[in-house]
Design a protein around this motif. Structure first.
Motif, PDB file in Angstrom:
ATOM      1  N   ASN A 157       0.924  -1.097   0.088  1.00  0.00           N
ATOM      2  CA  ASN A 157       0.029  -0.115   0.124  1.00  0.00           C
ATOM      3  C   ASN A 157       0.677   1.178  -0.028  1.00  0.00           C
ATOM      4  N   ALA A 158       0.345   2.394  -0.032  1.00  0.00           N
ATOM      5  CA  ALA A 158       1.086   3.670  -0.052  1.00  0.00           C
ATOM      6  C   ALA A 158       1.543   4.257   1.137  1.00  0.00           C
ATOM      7  N   THR A 159       0.915   3.709   2.179  1.00  0.00           N
ATOM      8  CA  THR A 159       1.317   4.087   3.473  1.00  0.00           C
ATOM      9  C   THR A 159       2.725   3.524   3.932  1.00  0.00           C
TER      10      THR A 159
ATOM     11  N   LEU B 221       5.421   5.204   1.650  1.00  0.00           N
ATOM     12  CA  LEU B 221       5.778   6.588   2.229  1.00  0.00           C
ATOM     13  C   LEU B 221       6.766   6.398   3.264  1.00  0.00           C
TER      14      LEU B 221
ATOM     15  N   THR C 177      -4.194  17.170   3.450  1.00  0.00           N
ATOM     16  CA  THR C 177      -3.780  16.076   2.748  1.00  0.00           C
ATOM     17  C   THR C 177      -4.424  15.103   3.449  1.00  0.00           C
ATOM     18  N   PHE C 178      -4.335  13.840   3.012  1.00  0.00           N
ATOM     19  CA  PHE C 178      -4.589  12.479   3.828  1.00  0.00           C
ATOM     20  C   PHE C 178      -3.513  12.266   4.887  1.00  0.00           C
TER      21      PHE C 178
ATOM     22  N   ALA D 101      -2.198   9.859   6.031  1.00  0.00           N
ATOM     23  CA  ALA D 101      -1.146   8.650   5.810  1.00  0.00           C
ATOM     24  C   ALA D 101       0.446   9.583   5.686  1.00  0.00           C
TER      25      ALA D 101
ATOM     26  N   ASP E 269       4.245  13.022  -2.481  1.00  0.00           N
ATOM     27  CA  ASP E 269       3.063  11.977  -2.285  1.00  0.00           C
ATOM     28  C   ASP E 269       2.068  12.246  -3.348  1.00  0.00           C
TER      29      ASP E 269
ATOM     30  N   ALA F 225      -0.338  10.195  -4.298  1.00  0.00           N
ATOM     31  CA  ALA F 225      -1.184   8.909  -4.046  1.00  0.00           C
ATOM     32  C   ALA F 225      -1.986   8.654  -4.987  1.00  0.00           C
TER      33      ALA F 225
ATOM     34  N   SER G 270      -0.727   5.334  -4.741  1.00  0.00           N
ATOM     35  CA  SER G 270      -1.688   4.605  -4.016  1.00  0.00           C
ATOM     36  C   SER G 270      -2.396   3.883  -5.427  1.00  0.00           C
TER      37      SER G 270
ATOM     38  N   HIS H  10      -5.010   1.889  -4.358  1.00  0.00           N
ATOM     39  CA  HIS H  10      -6.034   1.454  -3.426  1.00  0.00           C
ATOM     40  C   HIS H  10      -7.397   1.408  -4.194  1.00  0.00           C
TER      41      HIS H  10
ATOM     42  N   LYS I  28      -8.962   4.776  -5.617  1.00  0.00           N
ATOM     43  CA  LYS I  28      -8.146   5.817  -6.580  1.00  0.00           C
ATOM     44  C   LYS I  28      -8.546   5.520  -7.996  1.00  0.00           C
TER      45      LYS I  28
ATOM     46  N   GLY J 156      -2.605  -1.618  -2.760  1.00  0.00           N
ATOM     47  CA  GLY J 156      -1.192  -1.623  -3.338  1.00  0.00           C
ATOM     48  C   GLY J 156      -0.648  -0.292  -3.699  1.00  0.00           C
TER      49      GLY J 156
ATOM     50  N   TYR K 249     -10.334  17.523   2.505  1.00  0.00           N
ATOM     51  CA  TYR K 249      -9.736  16.817   3.843  1.00  0.00           C
ATOM     52  C   TYR K 249     -10.262  17.748   4.944  1.00  0.00           C
TER      53      TYR K 249
HETATM   54  C1  LIG Z   1      -4.777   7.246  -0.411  1.00  0.00           C
HETATM   55  C2  LIG Z   1      -3.875   8.133  -0.039  1.00  0.00           C
HETATM   56  C3  LIG Z   1      -2.852   7.649   0.788  1.00  0.00           C
HETATM   57  C4  LIG Z   1      -2.817   6.186   1.417  1.00  0.00           C
HETATM   58  O1  LIG Z   1      -2.739   5.196   0.310  1.00  0.00           O
HETATM   59  P1  LIG Z   1      -3.070   3.657   0.799  1.00  0.00           P
HETATM   60  O2  LIG Z   1      -2.572   2.998  -0.385  1.00  0.00           O
HETATM   61  O3  LIG Z   1      -4.208   3.517   1.227  1.00  0.00           O
HETATM   62  O4  LIG Z   1      -2.019   3.507   1.982  1.00  0.00           O
HETATM   63  C5  LIG Z   1      -1.735   8.441   1.079  1.00  0.00           C
HETATM   64  N1  LIG Z   1      -1.893   9.773   0.877  1.00  0.00           N
HETATM   65  C6  LIG Z   1      -2.874  10.155   0.097  1.00  0.00           C
HETATM   66  C7  LIG Z   1      -2.691  11.805  -0.440  1.00  0.00           C
HETATM   67  C8  LIG Z   1      -3.724   9.414  -0.257  1.00  0.00           C
HETATM   68  O5  LIG Z   1      -4.753  10.171  -1.138  1.00  0.00           O
END
Ligand SMILES: *Cc1c(COP(=O)(O)O)cnc(C)c1O
Length: 375
Positions: free
Chosen positions: A60-62, A65, A88-89, A91, A164, A166, A189, A191, A194, A201, A318
């Motif tokens: 995953n993207a987290t 990161l 932002t999100f 994560a 980021d 994502a 990301s 996810h 997205k 992923g 957000y």
């Molecule tokens: C969705 C998102 C993430 C997290 O991605 P995951 O794959 O769900 O961990 C991180 N940063 C931003 C800006 C996002 O939109």
């Protein structure tokens, strides 16, 4: 509550196509750990982003990161800062803390909703010697029009620039470079929510082969050759089935992005201009959803209710911004973050699907315009 128009309606490969992929995975007896599907998928991402780029996939993207921050900045001791927007999100800010740093929140520009470039010198002079890096966020996956200035500032200051992106796989910067090509690396990301969705992923994309090799080592327990763990790694590997989904999604990505951009242009052409503003960057992005800035907080709140009543699921990403979330209330800020706080009272996001029908678009537009006419 179930909505006539849910916020997200991803298009996934058919069950038939996926059952064939799954059969191949079973036949290969290789489910994860950089199997044939993952290798093919990461090579396909590299080809998509462009010549000279290395892609490392993640669960995953987290995790991606955390990996990018840890590998590029080294493990922090909890005293130094990484600059990050609050709008932002969460994560990104969470990853900063996992990597051993503290988030230093900056404001955004109301015009494009991107991190304020003017906040950078302010941050560096307010925290001399204490800033370890920058986590720039391409808001809602939109390419930052000032990316070249951020890259120049990174070079001048010697600070790593991690981006980021994502939600931005498939987006372009205003100079038509692909999102994914900027900074020390960009993070995507994949996810289910997205524009490019494989379930769970993510990936890091960079031109630096050595950095990519260390990221790959990080996702695999810090293992190197036969020595076992040589660094502080984790398990962040992408599974074969998700890579297989990615291989089915990638060939149709550009077509799906074009369809989503058409929906946003239809929104623009039909919406009351004085009531709702669409940020310019959305038109060249992969469009995870359509973000609108309402003229007033009252209009935003009223239209959210009207959308719900009409069966349309909208969101207020957000909000709350990260600096107002309990985990981060004690974190440092550059300035008062007044643009962020202004924006979160007026922002809303409405659905965009790659297979959205004209009638569905009309439901959203008519609801938005009807409320604007009464407020
Ligand atoms: C969705 C998102 C993430 C997290 O991605 P995951 O794959 O769900 O961990 C991180 N940063 C931003 C800006 C996002 O939109």
């Amino acid at each position: 509550m179930s909505f006539r128009l849910p916020f997200i309606r991803p298009v996934f490969p058919s069950a038939d196509a996926l059952s064939a992929d799954f059969q191949e995975i079973v036949d290969a007896n290789w489910y994860t750990n950089f199997g044939p599907k993952e290798r093919e998928f990461s090579a396909a991402i590299e080809r998509y982003v462009g010549e000279g780029f290395h892609a490392v996939t993640f669960a995953n993207a987290t995790i991606a990161l955390v990996a990018a921050l840890h590998v590029r900045l080294g493990r922090g001791d909890g005293t130094r800062f990484v600059i990050v927007p609050s709008f932002t999100f969460a994560a990104g800010a969470l990853a900063i803390e996992w990597a051993g740093y503290r988030p230093l929140f900056i404001d955004i520009d109301l015009a494009d909703l991107q991190p304020s470039f003017e906040a950078l010198p302010e941050a560096l002079s307010a925290y001399p010697g204490a800033v370890a890096g920058m986590l720039l966020c391409n808001t809602f996956g939109m390419g930052n029009a000032r990316i070249a200035q951020w890259e120049d500032a990174a070079r001048e200051s010697g600070l790593p620039l991690i981006v980021d992106s994502a939600a931005g796989f498939g987006s372009r910067y205003s100079d038509s470079r692909r999102v994914g090509t900027a900074g020390d690396c960009e993070i995507f990301s994949f996810h289910a929510t997205k524009p490019f969705a494989i379930g769970e992923g993510g990936a890091v994309v960079t031109t630096d082969a050595d950095f990519a090799a260390r990221l790959k080592e990080f996702t695999n327990f810090g293992f190197h050759a036969a020595q076992g763990a040589v660094s502080l790694g984790l398990n962040g590997k992408l599974q074969e089935i998700n890579a297989a989904i990615g291989l089915r999604q990638l060939p149709v990505l550009d077509e799906s992005v074009a369809a989503r951009q058409r929906v946003v242009r239809q929104y623009r052409d039909a919406l009351s201009e004085s009531a709702y503003r669409i940020p310019e960057g959305l038109y060249s992005s992969s469009v995870c959803f359509a973000t609108l800035v309402a003229a007033t907080p009252e209009l935003r709140d009223a239209v959210l209710q009207r959308l719900r009543d009409n069966g349309v699921e909208a969101r207020t990403y957000y909000s709350p911004p990260i600096h107002l979330q309990p985990q981060f209330v004690d974190a440092q800020r550059v300035g008062t973050l007044s643009s962020t706080e202004n924006l979160v009272s007026r922002v809303l996001s409405v659905p965009v699907y790659s297979d959205m029908t004209g009638e569905e678009i009309a439901i959203v537009v008519d609801t938005l315009n009807a409320e604007a006419a009464t407020t």
